[in-house]
Design a protein around this motif. Structure first.
Motif, PDB file in Angstrom:
ATOM      1  N   PRO A  82       0.802  -1.229   0.000  1.00 47.93           N
ATOM      2  CA  PRO A  82       0.000   0.000   0.000  1.00 47.93           C
ATOM      3  C   PRO A  82       0.831   1.272   0.000  1.00 47.93           C
ATOM      4  O   PRO A  82       0.481   2.249  -0.661  1.00 47.93           O
ATOM      5  CB  PRO A  82      -0.824  -0.109   1.293  1.00 47.93           C
ATOM      6  N   VAL A  83       1.954   1.257   0.742  1.00 46.08           N
ATOM      7  CA  VAL A  83       2.687   2.505   0.931  1.00 46.08           C
ATOM      8  C   VAL A  83       4.154   2.233   1.230  1.00 46.08           C
ATOM      9  O   VAL A  83       4.499   1.196   1.810  1.00 46.08           O
ATOM     10  CB  VAL A  83       2.045   3.327   2.086  1.00 46.08           C
ATOM     11  N   GLY A  84       5.009   3.162   0.832  1.00 40.04           N
ATOM     12  CA  GLY A  84       6.430   3.040   1.127  1.00 40.04           C
ATOM     13  C   GLY A  84       7.195   4.215   0.556  1.00 40.04           C
ATOM     14  O   GLY A  84       6.714   4.905  -0.350  1.00 40.04           O
ATOM     15  N   PRO A  85       8.402   4.496   1.061  1.00 42.88           N
ATOM     16  CA  PRO A  85       9.218   5.597   0.534  1.00 42.88           C
ATOM     17  C   PRO A  85       9.796   5.237  -0.832  1.00 42.88           C
ATOM     18  O   PRO A  85      10.093   4.075  -1.108  1.00 42.88           O
ATOM     19  CB  PRO A  85      10.322   5.750   1.590  1.00 42.88           C
ATOM     20  N   GLU A  86       9.956   6.239  -1.660  1.00 45.10           N
ATOM     21  CA  GLU A  86      10.365   6.002  -3.046  1.00 45.10           C
ATOM     22  C   GLU A  86      11.683   5.243  -3.155  1.00 45.10           C
ATOM     23  O   GLU A  86      11.817   4.330  -3.976  1.00 45.10           O
ATOM     24  CB  GLU A  86      10.477   7.332  -3.792  1.00 45.10           C
ATOM     25  N   ASP A  87      12.693   5.608  -2.353  1.00 41.80           N
ATOM     26  CA  ASP A  87      13.993   4.946  -2.495  1.00 41.80           C
ATOM     27  C   ASP A  87      13.900   3.457  -2.191  1.00 41.80           C
ATOM     28  O   ASP A  87      14.537   2.631  -2.866  1.00 41.80           O
ATOM     29  CB  ASP A  87      15.055   5.621  -1.620  1.00 41.80           C
ATOM     30  N   THR A  88      13.084   3.095  -1.199  1.00 43.52           N
ATOM     31  CA  THR A  88      12.905   1.682  -0.874  1.00 43.52           C
ATOM     32  C   THR A  88      12.154   0.959  -1.983  1.00 43.52           C
ATOM     33  O   THR A  88      12.512  -0.163  -2.366  1.00 43.52           O
ATOM     34  CB  THR A  88      12.138   1.528   0.456  1.00 43.52           C
ATOM     35  N   ILE A  89      11.132   1.592  -2.522  1.00 44.56           N
ATOM     36  CA  ILE A  89      10.353   0.983  -3.598  1.00 44.56           C
ATOM     37  C   ILE A  89      11.230   0.731  -4.817  1.00 44.56           C
ATOM     38  O   ILE A  89      11.183  -0.347  -5.435  1.00 44.56           O
ATOM     39  CB  ILE A  89       9.155   1.878  -3.975  1.00 44.56           C
ATOM     40  N   ILE A  90      12.061   1.689  -5.183  1.00 48.44           N
ATOM     41  CA  ILE A  90      12.964   1.526  -6.317  1.00 48.44           C
ATOM     42  C   ILE A  90      13.933   0.378  -6.080  1.00 48.44           C
ATOM     43  O   ILE A  90      14.197  -0.435  -6.979  1.00 48.44           O
ATOM     44  CB  ILE A  90      13.725   2.839  -6.579  1.00 48.44           C
ATOM     45  N   LYS A  91      14.445   0.292  -4.862  1.00 50.10           N
ATOM     46  CA  LYS A  91      15.395  -0.775  -4.528  1.00 50.10           C
ATOM     47  C   LYS A  91      14.738  -2.155  -4.635  1.00 50.10           C
ATOM     48  O   LYS A  91      15.289  -3.081  -5.247  1.00 50.10           O
ATOM     49  CB  LYS A  91      15.929  -0.565  -3.104  1.00 50.10           C
ATOM     50  N   LEU A  92      13.554  -2.301  -4.070  1.00 49.71           N
ATOM     51  CA  LEU A  92      12.878  -3.596  -4.074  1.00 49.71           C
ATOM     52  C   LEU A  92      12.430  -4.002  -5.476  1.00 49.71           C
ATOM     53  O   LEU A  92      12.402  -5.190  -5.806  1.00 49.71           O
ATOM     54  CB  LEU A  92      11.672  -3.551  -3.135  1.00 49.71           C
ATOM     55  N   ALA A  93      12.085  -3.018  -6.300  1.00 49.48           N
ATOM     56  CA  ALA A  93      11.596  -3.312  -7.646  1.00 49.48           C
ATOM     57  C   ALA A  93      12.625  -4.045  -8.493  1.00 49.48           C
ATOM     58  O   ALA A  93      12.272  -4.768  -9.435  1.00 49.48           O
ATOM     59  CB  ALA A  93      11.177  -2.020  -8.340  1.00 49.48           C
ATOM     60  N   GLN A  94      13.897  -3.898  -8.145  1.00 47.62           N
ATOM     61  CA  GLN A  94      14.951  -4.563  -8.904  1.00 47.62           C
ATOM     62  C   GLN A  94      14.914  -6.081  -8.755  1.00 47.62           C
ATOM     63  O   GLN A  94      15.506  -6.791  -9.562  1.00 47.62           O
ATOM     64  CB  GLN A  94      16.321  -4.058  -8.441  1.00 47.62           C
TER      65      GLN A  94
END
Length: 238
Positions: free
Chosen positions: A178-190
């Motif tokens: 549902p929610v998260g900070p952008e830098d973490t989302i970018i990291k996990l998306a990899q």
């Protein structure tokens, strides 16, 4: 272009909004996620909630997509001397994922890796013993797997979960939060095939700030949810 640059370029595709608007509760957040995941409806996805809050989110997604509900038990492996830095993860069945970049850079010995694996696996087994009496573990090989939680902050727990799921060779691995900070989302998306984050507000402090009702989820609640879904036939084993 490296993976991080590519992920950053594409982040608008998987972050739906920058709104700081609060979710009413985890049930609402799970329903909103399910509305964005209708592509997987009727394709029998396995929906894995990260205990404990993620189980409520996962239940709502599984119900609406006709998927199987389960939990994912995974712990990160702390790097010796730098425990907050994950050098890998261990799954419930003992499968090991190693981040070779970290283990090579810090020259982590095989014995140190094995000692940390045993330590973390023991903790997982203690948590899993009650759950597996109610919900036998779903096999993930060749399946569409959706991993979810009520939100991410640093992402270390989520990272361990998706690494662990990857060792089971799913056909597609999706992370939906549902929610998260952008830098973490970018990291996990990899590390996943598809990423979905409903809201990534600029001023992010903690997951709970984006819920009107962020009540604690206890182990008993997890067991009750799994037992009820098993009785309803929504989570039959395969």
């Amino acid at each position: 272009m490296d993976n991080r640059q590519e992920a950053s370029r594409q982040h608008k595709d998987y972050i739906r909004s920058r709104s700081p608007e609060m979710f009413r509760d985890r049930i609402e957040a799970g329903r909103f996620l399910a509305e964005e995941l209708t592509l997987f409806q009727g394709r029998s996805p396995v929906v894995l909630g990260i205990p404990r809050g993620g189980i409520v989110i996962a239940r709502e997604i599984a119900r609406r997509l006709g998927g199987q509900l389960d939990v994912v038990f995974a712990h990160k492996l702390g790097t010796p001397g730098y425990e907050e830095l994950a050098m890998g993860a261990v799954a419930e069945d003992g499968s090991l994922f190693l981040n070779k970049e970290v283990t090579d850079s810090f020259r982590v010995s095989p014995s140190a890796i094995e000692n940390e694996r045993i330590k973390q696996l023991d903790l997982i087994k203690r948590r899993a013993v009650m759950v597996r009496k109610i919900r036998p573990r779903v096999k993930l090989k060749g399946r569409i797997v959706i991993v979810t939680d009520d939100g991410v902050a640093t992402g270390s727990t989520t990272q361990a979960a998706i690494w662990a799921v990857r060792t089971e060779q799913p056909a597609k691995l999706v992370l939906a939060v549902p929610v998260g900070p952008e830098d973490t989302i970018i990291k996990l998306a990899q590390h996943v095939d598809e990423m979905l984050c409903l809201r990534s507000p600029p001023a992010f402090v903690a997951v709970g700030q984006f819920y009107q009702h962020f009540y604690p989820i206890e182990d008993e609640d997890v067991l009750e949810i799994l037992a009820k879904e098993m009785q309803n036939g929504n989570s039959a084993s395969t």
